[in-house]
Every structure is written in C-alpha cells, then in structure tokens.
Design an enzyme around this catalytic site. Sequence first.
Site, mmCIF file in Angstrom:
data_model
loop_
_atom_site.group_PDB
_atom_site.id
_atom_site.type_symbol
_atom_site.label_atom_id
_atom_site.label_comp_id
_atom_site.label_asym_id
_atom_site.label_seq_id
_atom_site.Cartn_x
_atom_site.Cartn_y
_atom_site.Cartn_z
ATOM 1 N N TYR A 149 0.819 -1.217 0.000
ATOM 2 C CA TYR A 149 0.000 0.000 0.000
ATOM 3 C C TYR A 149 0.857 1.274 0.000
ATOM 4 C CZ TYR A 149 0.462 -0.549 5.154
ATOM 5 O OH TYR A 149 0.933 -0.711 6.426
ATOM 6 N N LYS A 164 5.738 4.627 4.402
ATOM 7 C CA LYS A 164 6.248 3.659 3.421
ATOM 8 C C LYS A 164 6.306 4.285 2.028
ATOM 9 C CE LYS A 164 6.617 -0.228 5.979
ATOM 10 N NZ LYS A 164 7.867 -0.959 6.213
HETATM 11 C C1 HXC Z 1 -3.810 4.285 18.699
HETATM 12 C C2 HXC Z 1 -1.693 4.110 19.611
HETATM 13 C C3 HXC Z 1 -1.713 2.696 19.450
HETATM 14 C C4 HXC Z 1 -2.897 2.107 18.874
HETATM 15 C C5 HXC Z 1 0.181 3.253 20.340
HETATM 16 N N1 HXC Z 1 -0.513 4.398 20.173
HETATM 17 N N2 HXC Z 1 -0.527 2.207 19.904
HETATM 18 N N3 HXC Z 1 -2.719 4.900 19.248
HETATM 19 N N4 HXC Z 1 -3.910 2.945 18.516
HETATM 20 N N5 HXC Z 1 -2.999 0.799 18.678
HETATM 21 C C6 HXC Z 1 -0.098 5.745 20.574
HETATM 22 C C7 HXC Z 1 0.140 5.853 22.072
HETATM 23 O O1 HXC Z 1 -1.060 6.045 22.774
HETATM 24 C C8 HXC Z 1 1.079 7.058 22.137
HETATM 25 O O2 HXC Z 1 0.366 8.258 21.980
HETATM 26 C C9 HXC Z 1 1.912 6.918 20.869
HETATM 27 O O3 HXC Z 1 1.170 6.054 19.995
HETATM 28 C C10 HXC Z 1 3.255 6.280 21.141
HETATM 29 O O4 HXC Z 1 3.030 5.057 21.820
HETATM 30 P P1 HXC Z 1 4.203 4.265 22.540
HETATM 31 O O5 HXC Z 1 3.657 2.968 22.995
HETATM 32 O O6 HXC Z 1 4.886 5.166 23.527
HETATM 33 O O7 HXC Z 1 5.196 4.103 21.297
HETATM 34 P P2 HXC Z 1 6.504 3.236 21.148
HETATM 35 O O8 HXC Z 1 6.857 2.548 22.433
HETATM 36 O O9 HXC Z 1 7.473 4.128 20.509
HETATM 37 O O10 HXC Z 1 6.028 2.061 20.132
HETATM 38 C C11 HXC Z 1 5.860 2.294 18.752
HETATM 39 C C12 HXC Z 1 4.616 1.577 18.218
HETATM 40 C C13 HXC Z 1 4.574 0.067 18.654
HETATM 41 C C14 HXC Z 1 4.623 1.736 16.703
HETATM 42 C C15 HXC Z 1 3.367 2.262 18.793
HETATM 43 O O11 HXC Z 1 3.443 -0.575 18.100
HETATM 44 C C16 HXC Z 1 5.821 -0.662 18.238
HETATM 45 O O12 HXC Z 1 6.834 -0.639 18.955
HETATM 46 N N6 HXC Z 1 5.807 -1.349 17.063
HETATM 47 C C17 HXC Z 1 6.992 -2.071 16.541
HETATM 48 C C18 HXC Z 1 6.645 -3.364 15.844
HETATM 49 C C19 HXC Z 1 5.550 -3.293 14.818
HETATM 50 O O13 HXC Z 1 4.734 -2.345 14.811
HETATM 51 N N7 HXC Z 1 5.471 -4.285 13.948
HETATM 52 C C20 HXC Z 1 4.448 -4.375 12.889
HETATM 53 C C21 HXC Z 1 5.043 -4.034 11.586
HETATM 54 S S1 HXC Z 1 3.936 -4.559 10.319
HETATM 55 P P3 HXC Z 1 -0.080 9.190 23.252
HETATM 56 O O14 HXC Z 1 -0.566 10.442 22.620
HETATM 57 O O15 HXC Z 1 -1.161 8.422 23.941
HETATM 58 O O16 HXC Z 1 1.148 9.385 24.096
HETATM 59 C C22 HXC Z 1 3.947 -3.399 9.078
HETATM 60 C C23 HXC Z 1 3.218 -3.615 7.755
HETATM 61 C C24 HXC Z 1 2.172 -4.641 7.795
HETATM 62 O O17 HXC Z 1 4.537 -2.428 9.199
HETATM 63 C C25 HXC Z 1 1.318 -4.754 6.562
HETATM 64 C C26 HXC Z 1 0.437 -5.974 6.727
HETATM 65 C C27 HXC Z 1 -0.112 -6.529 5.494
HETATM 66 P P1 NAP Z 2 8.011 -7.252 13.437
HETATM 67 O O1 NAP Z 2 8.455 -8.623 13.795
HETATM 68 O O2 NAP Z 2 7.222 -6.474 14.404
HETATM 69 O O3 NAP Z 2 9.305 -6.449 12.984
HETATM 70 C C1 NAP Z 2 9.569 -5.113 13.313
HETATM 71 C C2 NAP Z 2 10.962 -5.044 13.890
HETATM 72 O O4 NAP Z 2 11.348 -3.673 13.941
HETATM 73 C C3 NAP Z 2 11.079 -5.607 15.301
HETATM 74 O O5 NAP Z 2 12.197 -6.476 15.365
HETATM 75 C C4 NAP Z 2 11.319 -4.377 16.165
HETATM 76 O O6 NAP Z 2 12.182 -4.712 17.257
HETATM 77 C C5 NAP Z 2 12.008 -3.453 15.180
HETATM 78 N N1 NAP Z 2 11.823 -2.046 15.527
HETATM 79 C C6 NAP Z 2 10.657 -1.380 15.679
HETATM 80 N N2 NAP Z 2 10.883 -0.117 16.034
HETATM 81 C C7 NAP Z 2 12.226 0.030 16.086
HETATM 82 C C8 NAP Z 2 13.070 1.123 16.411
HETATM 83 N N3 NAP Z 2 12.581 2.313 16.732
HETATM 84 N N4 NAP Z 2 14.416 0.925 16.364
HETATM 85 C C9 NAP Z 2 14.926 -0.285 16.030
HETATM 86 N N5 NAP Z 2 14.179 -1.346 15.730
HETATM 87 C C10 NAP Z 2 12.839 -1.193 15.760
HETATM 88 O O7 NAP Z 2 7.130 -7.300 12.091
HETATM 89 P P2 NAP Z 2 7.394 -7.953 10.660
HETATM 90 O O8 NAP Z 2 6.076 -8.394 10.177
HETATM 91 O O9 NAP Z 2 8.516 -8.907 10.696
HETATM 92 O O10 NAP Z 2 7.807 -6.669 9.798
HETATM 93 C C11 NAP Z 2 9.067 -6.562 9.171
HETATM 94 C C12 NAP Z 2 8.980 -5.614 7.986
HETATM 95 O O11 NAP Z 2 8.073 -6.137 7.006
HETATM 96 C C13 NAP Z 2 8.453 -4.230 8.337
HETATM 97 O O12 NAP Z 2 9.129 -3.254 7.571
HETATM 98 C C14 NAP Z 2 7.014 -4.276 7.905
HETATM 99 O O13 NAP Z 2 6.489 -3.020 7.616
HETATM 100 C C15 NAP Z 2 7.156 -5.132 6.658
HETATM 101 N N6 NAP Z 2 5.904 -5.753 6.238
HETATM 102 C C16 NAP Z 2 5.403 -6.812 6.931
HETATM 103 C C17 NAP Z 2 4.236 -7.412 6.492
HETATM 104 C C18 NAP Z 2 3.651 -8.596 7.170
HETATM 105 O O14 NAP Z 2 2.578 -9.055 6.757
HETATM 106 N N7 NAP Z 2 4.273 -9.157 8.198
HETATM 107 C C19 NAP Z 2 3.578 -6.900 5.347
HETATM 108 C C20 NAP Z 2 4.107 -5.805 4.699
HETATM 109 C C21 NAP Z 2 5.286 -5.239 5.143
HETATM 110 P P3 NAP Z 2 12.075 -3.954 18.673
HETATM 111 O O15 NAP Z 2 10.618 -3.853 19.002
HETATM 112 O O16 NAP Z 2 12.874 -4.819 19.607
HETATM 113 O O17 NAP Z 2 12.718 -2.625 18.455
#
Ligand code: HXC
Ligand code: NAP
Length: 283
Positions: A149, A164
Amino acid sequence: MIFRDDLLKDKVILITGGGTGLGLAMAKTFGELGARLAIVGRRQAVLDEAKRSFDASGIPLWSQSLDIRHPERVDEMMDALLSHYGRLDVLVNNAAGNFISPTERLSPRAVDAVLNIVLHGTFYCTLAAGKRWIDRGEPGTVLNITTSYAWTGSGYVVPSAAAKAGVLALTRSLAVEWAPHRIRQVAIAPGPFPTEGAWSRLFPTTELADLALSRVPSRRVGRPEELTTLAAYLVSDAADYINGEVITIDGGEWLNGAGMFNMLSRVTEADWERIRQLVPKKA
Ligand code: HXC
Ligand code: NAP
C-alpha cells in the site's frame, strides 16, 4: 534452498529489526548463504535470543540494542559495526512500527511513533551507511522493506502508508543519485505474511485475519522463505543491475483491490450460466 550455498559468502549484512519476524527470517537465510550478519532493534532480550541461536549454528552475528529514531545512536552503531567487521556490504531497512486505527483517533505522538521509525529511522540508517560507503569509496546495497500500500495508500494505517510511500520515494531517488558511487537501492513490498509483530497489531481478531486472507487471490498468506529467497537474490551480486526497483510479493493482493470487476470472483458457476443468458448476444 535454490541458491549455491556461497551466494552471499562473506558479505556483511545489517538488518534493522533483525531479531524478530521477517527480519530474523532474512538473517537466517542470509547466514545460511555465507553472510556475516549484524542485527539491531530496541529489545536486548530479543537480540540475545537471536545471538544464542546463530552462535549454535556457527553463523557470525553481531548485534546492538538501538532505537533507529535517534540519528546520533545510529551513527555510533554504524561506527561500532565497521570496527567489528571492517566493512558493510548491505543494509536492510526492515524495522517498522504500525497499528490499525481510524486516523481521527490518532494523537500527534501516535503519528510520530510510526513516521519516526519507518521514514526517519530508515532515512537515518541509509544516510549513515551511504556517507561511509561514499567516504571510503566502497560499493553498497540498500534493501528497503516497504508494503504494497506504499503506492495505493490505505485507510486505517495512514501513518504507515505515508511513511512507506516516503521510503519508496527514497528508494527511487537514491537509486539515481548514488548509482555513480556504486550504491544500489532495491525494495520489497510484501503483502500479508503472518508474524507476531504484525498480526498482534493489525489483525488482533481471527475475523480480521480471515478478512485479510479473503482479499488475496491466491487464498493464502506468504511463507517467510518466499520473501527471504527474493531478498537473498536482490542483495546478491547476481542482481547488480537491478536498481530502484520495488518487487511486490503478495499473491496478487493489491491488484485485487484495483481491478473494477475483481469482485466477480464471488459469482458461482450457476450464476455465470444465468448471467450468460442475460447478456445480449447481438446488437
Ligand atoms: C492508537 C496508539 C496505538 C494504537 C500506540 N498508540 N498504539 N494509538 N492505537 N494501537 C499511541 C500511544 O497512545 C502514544 O500516543 C503513541 O502512539 C506512542 O506510543 P508508545 O507505545 O509510547 O510508542 P513506542 O513505544 O514508541 O512504540 C511504537 C509503536 C509500537 C509503533 C506504537 O506498536 C511498536 O513498537 N511497534 C513495533 C513493531 C511493529 O509495529 N510491527 C508491525 C510491523 S507490520 P499518546 O498520545 O497516547 O502518548 C507493518 C506492515 C504490515 O509495518 C502490513 C500488513 C499486510
Ligand atoms: P516485526 O516482527 O514487528 O518487525 C519489526 C521489527 O522492527 C522488530 O524487530 C522491532 O524490534 C524493530 N523495531 C521497531 N521499532 C524500532 C526502532 N525504533 N528501532 C529499532 N528497531 C525497531 O514485524 P514484521 O512483520 O517482521 O515486519 C518486518 C517488515 O516487514 C516491516 O518493515 C514491515 O512493515 C514489513 N511488512 C510486513 C508485512 C507482514 O505481513 N508481516 C507486510 C508488509 C510489510 P524492537 O521492538 O525490539 O525494536
């Protein structure tokens, strides 16, 4: 494995977010193909667990806890990595943050949380690697993990879609600007690949996961090895002439939303017979 087992021999490959999900899967494949690995992420325990498993397989792995949202820390990590391995060949920008939410419910901090990881963090890592490659006169490859997307946009994950899209622009822009330095940019746009990190935030119920699956024409999710095989090829010397390209791996998922008549996949055989009778045969 479809490749010779020395495809990536001695290449030093840094994977952000390499301790979990698709990042860890890529690390394993690259390691089996002879690469020397570096992974970074915020959680030390995750990195330690990965280190134990790579040590047990005899694959060289260096890791450091890092939040890629802090450019000074990214620079320090890059210097530490270069002093450990002496060089870097490939940077994989894989780390990401994402969650589903109606956009109007987002706070500015929530927007920043995703944009700062996905767009800024990717940019900082790319800059830190690129500056050093250029200063040292060394070639390099950047592989960005985007999503399908990135070019269509998507509601309910708008910070991720915007970030992205920025990463895609970064890929294509630097493909031209840095090619004379022998620095290559490539990207992979995955569709749904079930990982704990993605599924827990994007498809937290089985209903949502089933809904996502129903959008995929292939009627299945991706297998990690399908993505890691593509990634291994793209970062290998065999792909040296591929620059600025993004390869989608999604079973046709994004196109399903694009074609006006794709909803006809729901029409049954019996209905098709009926429809055939309804449509005029001649003017
Ligand atoms: C609304 C949210 C929220 C949610 C967090 N926030 N989660 N708001 N809905 N579900 C808000 C919080 O309330 C806070 O705002 C702000 O975001 C920051 O939250 P923190 O928890 O302090 O952030 P942080 O610890 O920096 O964590 C970052 C994160 C977390 C993005 C929120 O989810 C994370 O660490 N993600 C890393 C792994 C990940 O996301 N993996 C998936 C990748 S998949 P306020 O205002 O309340 O302070 C991908 C593509 C997939 O990318 C495509 C699929 C097909
Ligand atoms: P995931 O396991 O949650 O991977 C995300 C990784 O990013 C975690 O290892 C996390 O480790 C690290 N990360 C997040 N915030 C970070 C920060 N601030 N600094 C350093 N590291 C950070 O999810 P995934 O599905 O494998 O995703 C991997 C990639 O694929 C991502 O770019 C995602 O957008 C892409 N993608 C995934 C899918 C899917 O279906 N799974 C689809 C489309 C694209 P920590 O939390 O320990 O930092």
